[in-house]
Motif scaffolding. Structure first.
Motif, short mmCIF file in Angstrom:
data_model
loop_
_atom_site.label_atom_id
_atom_site.label_comp_id
_atom_site.label_asym_id
_atom_site.label_seq_id
_atom_site.Cartn_x
_atom_site.Cartn_y
_atom_site.Cartn_z
N GLU A 237 -51.40 -75.14 -6.34
CA GLU A 237 -50.12 -74.68 -6.88
C GLU A 237 -50.07 -73.15 -6.78
O GLU A 237 -49.03 -72.56 -6.49
CB GLU A 237 -50.00 -75.17 -8.33
CG GLU A 237 -48.64 -74.94 -8.97
CD GLU A 237 -48.63 -73.69 -9.82
OE1 GLU A 237 -47.57 -73.37 -10.36
OE2 GLU A 237 -49.68 -73.01 -9.94
N LEU A 238 -51.20 -72.52 -7.03
CA LEU A 238 -51.28 -71.06 -6.97
C LEU A 238 -51.00 -70.56 -5.55
O LEU A 238 -50.34 -69.54 -5.35
CB LEU A 238 -52.69 -70.64 -7.41
CG LEU A 238 -52.84 -69.25 -8.03
CD1 LEU A 238 -51.93 -69.10 -9.24
CD2 LEU A 238 -54.29 -69.02 -8.46
N LYS A 239 -51.54 -71.28 -4.60
CA LYS A 239 -51.30 -70.95 -3.19
C LYS A 239 -49.80 -70.96 -2.89
O LYS A 239 -49.26 -70.03 -2.27
CB LYS A 239 -52.02 -71.97 -2.29
CG LYS A 239 -51.58 -72.00 -0.83
CD LYS A 239 -52.08 -73.27 -0.15
CE LYS A 239 -51.16 -73.73 0.97
NZ LYS A 239 -51.45 -73.11 2.27
N ASP A 240 -49.13 -72.02 -3.32
CA ASP A 240 -47.69 -72.13 -3.07
C ASP A 240 -46.96 -70.94 -3.70
O ASP A 240 -46.07 -70.34 -3.08
CB ASP A 240 -47.14 -73.44 -3.65
CG ASP A 240 -47.67 -74.65 -2.89
OD1 ASP A 240 -48.18 -74.45 -1.77
OD2 ASP A 240 -47.61 -75.77 -3.42
N TYR A 241 -47.34 -70.63 -4.92
CA TYR A 241 -46.69 -69.53 -5.63
C TYR A 241 -46.86 -68.22 -4.86
O TYR A 241 -45.92 -67.44 -4.69
CB TYR A 241 -47.26 -69.40 -7.04
CG TYR A 241 -46.63 -68.30 -7.84
CD1 TYR A 241 -45.42 -68.50 -8.50
CD2 TYR A 241 -47.24 -67.05 -7.93
CE1 TYR A 241 -44.83 -67.48 -9.23
CE2 TYR A 241 -46.66 -66.03 -8.66
CZ TYR A 241 -45.45 -66.24 -9.31
OH TYR A 241 -44.87 -65.23 -10.02
N ASN A 245 -44.11 -65.74 -2.87
CA ASN A 245 -43.88 -64.37 -3.31
C ASN A 245 -44.46 -63.30 -2.40
O ASN A 245 -44.16 -62.12 -2.55
CB ASN A 245 -44.43 -64.18 -4.74
CG ASN A 245 -43.57 -64.90 -5.75
OD1 ASN A 245 -42.56 -64.36 -6.19
ND2 ASN A 245 -43.94 -66.15 -6.09
N LEU A 246 -45.35 -63.72 -1.50
CA LEU A 246 -45.93 -62.77 -0.54
C LEU A 246 -45.86 -63.38 0.85
O LEU A 246 -46.90 -63.73 1.43
CB LEU A 246 -47.39 -62.47 -0.89
CG LEU A 246 -47.68 -61.57 -2.09
CD1 LEU A 246 -49.19 -61.53 -2.33
CD2 LEU A 246 -47.18 -60.15 -1.81
N PRO A 247 -44.66 -63.54 1.38
CA PRO A 247 -44.52 -64.32 2.63
C PRO A 247 -45.27 -63.72 3.82
O PRO A 247 -45.49 -64.39 4.81
CB PRO A 247 -43.00 -64.33 2.87
CG PRO A 247 -42.44 -63.30 1.97
CD PRO A 247 -43.39 -63.05 0.87
N GLU A 248 -45.69 -62.44 3.71
CA GLU A 248 -46.42 -61.84 4.82
C GLU A 248 -47.85 -62.38 4.95
O GLU A 248 -48.51 -62.17 5.95
CB GLU A 248 -46.42 -60.31 4.70
CG GLU A 248 -47.08 -59.73 3.47
CD GLU A 248 -46.13 -59.62 2.27
OE1 GLU A 248 -45.22 -60.48 2.17
OE2 GLU A 248 -46.31 -58.72 1.43
N TYR A 249 -48.31 -63.04 3.90
CA TYR A 249 -49.67 -63.58 3.94
C TYR A 249 -49.66 -65.06 4.30
O TYR A 249 -48.87 -65.83 3.77
CB TYR A 249 -50.32 -63.47 2.55
CG TYR A 249 -51.14 -62.24 2.32
CD1 TYR A 249 -52.20 -61.91 3.15
CD2 TYR A 249 -50.88 -61.41 1.23
CE1 TYR A 249 -52.98 -60.79 2.90
CE2 TYR A 249 -51.65 -60.28 0.97
CZ TYR A 249 -52.70 -59.98 1.81
OH TYR A 249 -53.46 -58.88 1.56
N GLU A 250 -50.61 -65.45 5.16
CA GLU A 250 -50.92 -66.86 5.34
C GLU A 250 -52.04 -67.18 4.36
O GLU A 250 -53.09 -66.54 4.39
CB GLU A 250 -51.46 -67.04 6.76
CG GLU A 250 -50.79 -68.09 7.61
CD GLU A 250 -51.53 -68.20 8.93
OE1 GLU A 250 -51.96 -69.29 9.28
OE2 GLU A 250 -51.70 -67.16 9.62
N VAL A 251 -51.85 -68.12 3.47
CA VAL A 251 -52.87 -68.43 2.47
C VAL A 251 -53.64 -69.69 2.86
O VAL A 251 -53.04 -70.67 3.31
CB VAL A 251 -52.25 -68.61 1.06
CG1 VAL A 251 -53.34 -68.81 0.01
CG2 VAL A 251 -51.40 -67.41 0.69
N ARG A 252 -54.95 -69.64 2.71
CA ARG A 252 -55.77 -70.82 2.95
C ARG A 252 -56.58 -71.10 1.68
O ARG A 252 -56.99 -70.16 0.99
CB ARG A 252 -56.75 -70.57 4.09
CG ARG A 252 -56.13 -70.49 5.45
CD ARG A 252 -55.83 -71.87 5.99
NE ARG A 252 -55.31 -71.81 7.36
CZ ARG A 252 -54.04 -71.56 7.68
NH1 ARG A 252 -53.16 -71.33 6.72
NH2 ARG A 252 -53.66 -71.54 8.94
N VAL A 253 -56.83 -72.37 1.42
CA VAL A 253 -57.60 -72.75 0.23
C VAL A 253 -58.93 -73.36 0.65
O VAL A 253 -58.98 -74.16 1.58
CB VAL A 253 -56.81 -73.76 -0.62
CG1 VAL A 253 -57.68 -74.33 -1.73
CG2 VAL A 253 -55.57 -73.09 -1.21
#
Lengths: 328, 328, 328, 328
Positions: A237-241, A245-253
């Motif tokens: 859920e944190l990743k989605d958030y 809010n920081l679309p420039e980052y690709e987030v990986r879990v």
């Protein structure tokens, strides 16, 4: 209590942790050294109830000091939580002529030991074995140091790929409802953010901090998240958030999971386990009971087992500050 | 093509893998050895379009042979997929006076190289860098061996706790739509089941097989699941299915994730990278173009880059059989 | 030979190597799979002579795939080198009703197997287990890949301190009279010089090369020396020679020793061992004898055991060249 | 002293150890956090004399927390041992406008710092960086924990081959004239004997003890020998003595050497280094000088640097006893 101790039972209980085998070895060999008998109890309290015992001697524990897991296996026993279960357990202990019990485990296991000891006036001694380091009365629990190294090595690998790709990684680590593993491994791995249950930043400040980190010239970031942390509902859920809010980052879990519980113990955990095993048996032989063995600085100490269970160690605020300074 | 090669550009593209740095080092030093220039191109094709270049000499690549990730960083470039993007890229290459390109990456990157080479008659040479080992024309891709060791070490740790608790573990590993990592690491880790996209057992046979394994006296089991496998919708759905149908097992899931992409390369990957870098540069110097460097047994080979992209290596059926026999 | 194989004996012989346990496991489980008996023979040929046997089943080899060393122990037997010793060995084999022998070891062990097989018309199959990779008929021997990783990891650590201090390090590695380990680990570790028995530079050229390396801006150097190398009388004499002729360097010697023989096998060695074990047993079942199992590229092959013993693989000259180019 | 600190110089001096880079990073980033300048001094005191300086900011120390060795390099400086050398050093420090010095090193380095501070009334702060753990005033020095893990992992590998062959291994470990590494790694590796300078058994008792160990059923043994131990003239002479007196044993010697000084630091060493770096800089900012930063249990402490140099920590007798009990 003025019972002569001739035979000691040893078990591992609850979640397993690296160093448990080294502790079993130490208990068994200290018994051999003092020429008393030692009995291995399989699967914790459940094995005590079922009489799942094995006589052990110095050679039974050859070549296990470097092995993860526990040769005695571990389990959680619902039956032992009932009075009836404990009565059966006591009967089995008497039948086997056990005079005392060494329980290697965490606070749940110690609560069991404490109750058992009080109900039947039975000598018990605890050895803190858990990767979470959430036990009062010792500066370090068995397996904690090894788990920290496992986490740090995994994050080192993740950082390779994070810095190759300008990515943001969320790494969830174990620790139940405390942040020891997250905080220490986070500092050790040079994480940009560390989210622990003891200090809730809030989601907004996380976003701000990540923005600041990016502005300061960092192209990739590692965020270590304790499994008990409540900044988000959970790490996904944190990743989605954050991605919103920081679309420039690709987030990986990355959820490191149970590999944190295994592995060959570090030198520290092996030595600590050896010292704790000796201390546990010799304390029983000196007539002590209802204690947990611990380490303070370089010395072995005893802590009343009820304090070990109920006590709370506050998180090291200095280390939180160190983490803040390091992410300047 | 009869161009004299005086300056070579080298880039890493697509997903990163251990050994990419060792390959960069080899390309740079082979250029130095042959006294031609070498230019590092940052962030793959995107950096080529943007002219993100750095002149490199033998000393620029000191102490990177043992580092995971890629010092040239990597990226996927949408712009390069357009004709316009490639025209800009070619202009930048000409401006920098590049005579040839060495592309370290996977099949996506090679497709880009092939198109670029055809459109502008520009010499390219590919070095297969991906942990997935899904490239035709080489028995091993850079990073594959390291990833296998990373997976096997992680599962060794998980097995410690699995065997302490009589648990069933599902371990998801990388590999995109092929099962190389899952099959080899599964055999290497002694997994009880290996689920790969190439051979779909079906959920029912998985349940049967797990039942058989339990009856044969095994108290814990590791199931390795390739990320591309289709036995379940995903590993979590599979867990639910198994828990419903085998209630005696507690199932845990571990998703190893991106740590498989990083880490210090194995000796094999370092040596392979060094040999491939030499071969790539020297092949260009011999006037060859549009090939990928590969290894067959102990020898360096060249494979036309279009075959590398389109070819399919079948999964090793013998190894599937070995896995079945080992789980007798 | 037209003997029906009902019972196979398996032994490890000569120097041990990582992967031997994985091979034992594979032999045992392949026998179980084909429903024939399998007997473990302790301490190699000596145990055969003494009848030191143990019946094995699929469960006897649980949890050994990841262990270094050999659970069957190994030894060199002088008695087996005599006709008398072999006669006793054969008698024991017959008494135990063994129909064939799988010998995991190096060329000394294979010579023994060959003679035994010829003298008594007894089916044998060899599995190449040695870290030295000096066996003809296979591209890789069991333990070689693991040993390379062990050496490279050790040299990575040594390089840390070498580069902190501008020092010259001589690292002696194993390999008996061949340079496989030295050459591959030397390239993998980025060594500045690699001294192998197959190519004697001479001391003077070593000095010149080290001077050149210093002039090129390198402040520290690692020289990998194969134990069989003859550039100096031994690595310590070589150190003295260099210190005399290059007084600006402080030279340190590291003899890695037997740690190269142990450790948890790499994924490659575990998979190779599993495949070789299956191939060895199934080849015997197909009526083949007097072969050694090997790997060529990705495929299992058989090599007549006498060729494996007598054949010579030349050192890979390409790799020597790669090393030269890398130290530009 | 009432000097305002605006610029701090940081150096590593003497033998290097894992964690030094993490400490440099912490010093640099703590300076950045408090908005004061930080200058890296290369090659210890020698670089101070030569003015080998580099301005550092928070980004200069990216990605070094996990690296062994020291990016500032280290050296021993004979010149600094002369008054003249120190006068030049002081002049260079003034020229660079350094207000204080953080010295990461061992007791030799601290002696230099102390003398320098006294002669020129110059603020200094020490951080204990040595694998030997031979510094008074801290329970742990930087690199000690990592070195213990390196030794224990090496001995684990050696034990694989030792137990496969019924051999006796002598493993020499570092530690200068103290036995910390030998004693702790010996207990951690389950060594049968541990020879340390602090307690000389004598050769005869070693033989007796090895005989006893063999009689008790152990077929192989590891003896850990501290490099400063005086039981034999050296480990090779000891080997000869034992082979003469225990001809049934084949003895092998392993000298682990400088790999003990390198490697990626353990989590403990990284966290300790981070905390020490913060404490060192902030103590200087609070006007403190001539201290060494240390750890006692879980807390940072300061110890007057002269006490750190002259003090002696006795070896932990409890641990010697644990070792005896474990080899029952």
């Amino acid at each position: 209590m003025d019972i002569k101790i001739n035979k000691i039972g040893v078990m591992t209980s609850g979640g397993d942790s690296p160093g448990m085998n080294a502790a079993i070895r130490a208990v068994v060999r200290t018994c051999a050294f003092h020429e008393i008998e030692c009995v291995g109890i399989y699967r914790g309290y459940q094995g005590l109830i079922e009489g799942d015992f094995k006589q052990m001697n110095a050679r039974s524990v050859n070549n296990i000091i470097n092995k993860g897991g526990t040769i005695l296996k571990s389990a959680r026993s619902k039956e032992f939580m009932t009075k009836e279960g404990r009565v059966t357990a006591y009967a089995k202990a008497k039948e086997e002529e056990l005079d005392a019990l060494v329980v290697i485990g965490g606070d749940g296991s110690f609560t069991g030991a404490m109750v058992f000891s009080q109900e039947f006036d039975f000598p018990v001694m605890g050895i803190p074995g858990t990767i979470d380091n959430d036990i009062y009365g010792t500066s370090s629990t068995l397996g904690y140091d090894t788990a920290l190294n496992t986490v740090v090595e995994a994050i080192d690998k993740i950082r390779d790929t994070a810095s190759s790709h300008n990515r943001l990684f969320f790494v969830e680590v174990m620790g139940r409802d405390v942040g020891y593993i997250a905080l220490n491994a986070g500092v050790g791995a040079g994480a940009e953010e560390i989210l622990i249950p003891e200090e809730n930043l809030g989601k907004e400040r996380l976003i701000e901090s990540l923005k600041r980190s990016r502005l300061s010239g960092k192209s990739s970031s590692i965020v270590v998240v304790a499994e008990g942390d409540k900044t988000g509902e959970n790490v996904f859920e944190l990743k989605d958030y954050v991605e919103e809010n920081l679309p420039e980052y690709e987030v990986r879990v990355s959820v490191l999971g149970h590999m944190q519980r295994g592995g060959s113990p570090s030198c520290w955990d092996r030595v600590l386990a050896s010292r704790m095993g000796v201390k546990a048996v010799e304390s029983l032989l000196e007539g002590k009971t209802n204690f947990m063995v611990g380490i303070k600085d370089t010395k072995m100490v005893l802590c009343p087992i009820d304090k070990a269970v109920k006590g709370k160690t506050d998180i090291n605020l200095e280390l939180l500050r160190v983490s803040d300074i390091m992410t300047t």
